[in-house]
Design an enzyme around this catalytic site. Structure first.
Site, mmCIF file in Angstrom:
data_model
loop_
_atom_site.group_PDB
_atom_site.id
_atom_site.type_symbol
_atom_site.label_atom_id
_atom_site.label_comp_id
_atom_site.label_asym_id
_atom_site.label_seq_id
_atom_site.Cartn_x
_atom_site.Cartn_y
_atom_site.Cartn_z
ATOM 1 C CE1 TYR A 1 -3.653 2.585 0.827
ATOM 2 C CE2 TYR A 1 -2.149 3.324 2.541
ATOM 3 C CZ TYR A 1 -3.288 3.521 1.765
ATOM 4 O OH TYR A 1 -4.046 4.654 1.941
ATOM 5 C CE LYS B 1 -2.464 5.241 -1.795
ATOM 6 N NZ LYS B 1 -3.745 5.815 -2.233
#
Length: 346
Positions: free
Chosen positions: A186, A190
């Site tokens: 994740y 980002k």
């Protein structure tokens, strides 16, 4: 940008200007923060609002709920599967053909912290494909529309977790397709979003990629951090980490922001506020509600930005064969043997 730093509140109910005549596209608009973004844009009377979502039933639910916020005849529902690049390509080309202007593209869709998977049709880490690669392609196809629409906006929904990853090179698909753990999968996406925003802003400043550096009117390109928000993403973390994550989420959820009331504010500020133009907020990282702050050192690494751009083009070119926009690193003619050389920077 003193005004931004000292005035950090943005109430989407009152601070979004009248959006009459404007057209927006929001990915992941059928739930969570994306729904909040769509709801508040609808509240302020846009001409059209394209709601891009994965599941038909979620899109239908969103349309029903949005009746509380405004005229839902302005909503154009679009089903998109970000885990399928050919579907993304079809949707992007449809929108490019259908739209005559684009006042804001908000790339909000994303997978949260979760287990490693590869997309079934493309064989790419699902986090990277959904959160970045597919939305890079959508952005590039729609970029000419953003460029020809005065003071348009491009907003990517990032996170402060972009700071919590290291040892990323974006050198190859093999690197991307390594299971580095649910949180790092994740976090890497980002970081990619902030890298892309900064790389795009540099191209704008230099007048590259179809931008006119001397008479810039759009788009204003920024990444945002929503803060700790109560969405379905913590459920993905529970699935990845089990009982420990479940206990942590149970403790933290009461402290998390509501996605419709608060979590959507930085994206809405970046996408609609006239202060973005007035204060020339370009290529920045915005945290709740409206504060420009410095991203990580890695996010400012220009070589890493270019590594990411090159790899993304290479992956898209390999999977889609031809790209309907000007590439920076991949020579599409070389693939057909027309230039007599391997793919390289144009």
């Amino acid at each position: 940008m003193t005004h931004l730093i000292t005035g950090n509140k943005f109430d989407p109910n009152t601070d979004i200007p009248d959006l009459s005549g404007k057209i927006y596209v929001v990915t992941g608009g059928s739930s969570g923060i994306g729904f909040g973004i769509v709801a508040h844009i609808l509240q302020h009377n846009p001409a059209k609002l394209y709601l891009l979502g994965k599941k038909e039933e979620h899109i239908q639910w969103a349309q029903d709920e949005l009746k509380k916020y405004g005229d839902t005849s302005k909503i154009v529902p679009v089903q998109i599967e970000l885990e399928d690049l050919h579907n993304v390509d079809e949707v992007a080309k449809r929108l490019a053909k259908e739209l005559h202007q684009l006042d804001g593209l908000i790339c909000n869709a994303g997978l949260g912290v979760g287990v490693y998977n590869e997309t079934p049709k493309d064989g790419i880490d699902s986090h990277m494909q959904v959160n970045f690669i597919s939305q890079f392609h959508l952005t590039m196809v729609l970029l000419p529309l953003l460029q020809q629409t005065a003071n348009s906006r491009l907003v990517l929904q990032s996170s402060d977790l972009h700071r919590a990853i290291s040892d990323v090179q974006f050198a190859s698909l093999a690197e991307i397709n390594r299971d580095i753990g649910p949180t790092m999968l994740y976090n890497r996406t980002k970081l990619a979003q902030v890298l892309f925003v900064r790389a795009m802003a540099r191209r704008l400043e230099k007048g590259e990629l179809g931008f006119d550096a001397n008479s810039h009117t759009g788009p204003w390109i920024n990444a945002v951090h929503p803060g700790g928000v109560s969405t379905d993403q913590p459920k993905q973390a529970e699935d990845a980490y089990g009982k420990l994550a479940s206990a942590a989420v149970a403790v933290l959820r009461p402290l998390m922001k509501d996605p419709v009331d608060e979590g959507c504010r930085p994206a809405l500020f970046a996408a609609t506020s006239e202060d973005i133009v007035k204060d020339k907020v370009q290529g920045q990282y915005i945290v709740p509600d409206r504060k420009v702050t410095e991203p990580s050192k890695q996010a400012k690494d220009e070589q890493l930005q270019e590594n990411l751009w090159r790899l993304t083009e290479e992956i898209l070119s390999d999977k889609l064969r031809s790209l309907p926009y000007r590439t920076q690193y991949v020579d599409p003619m070389a693939k057909e043997g027309l230039h007599g050389q391997p793919a390289g920077r144009q």
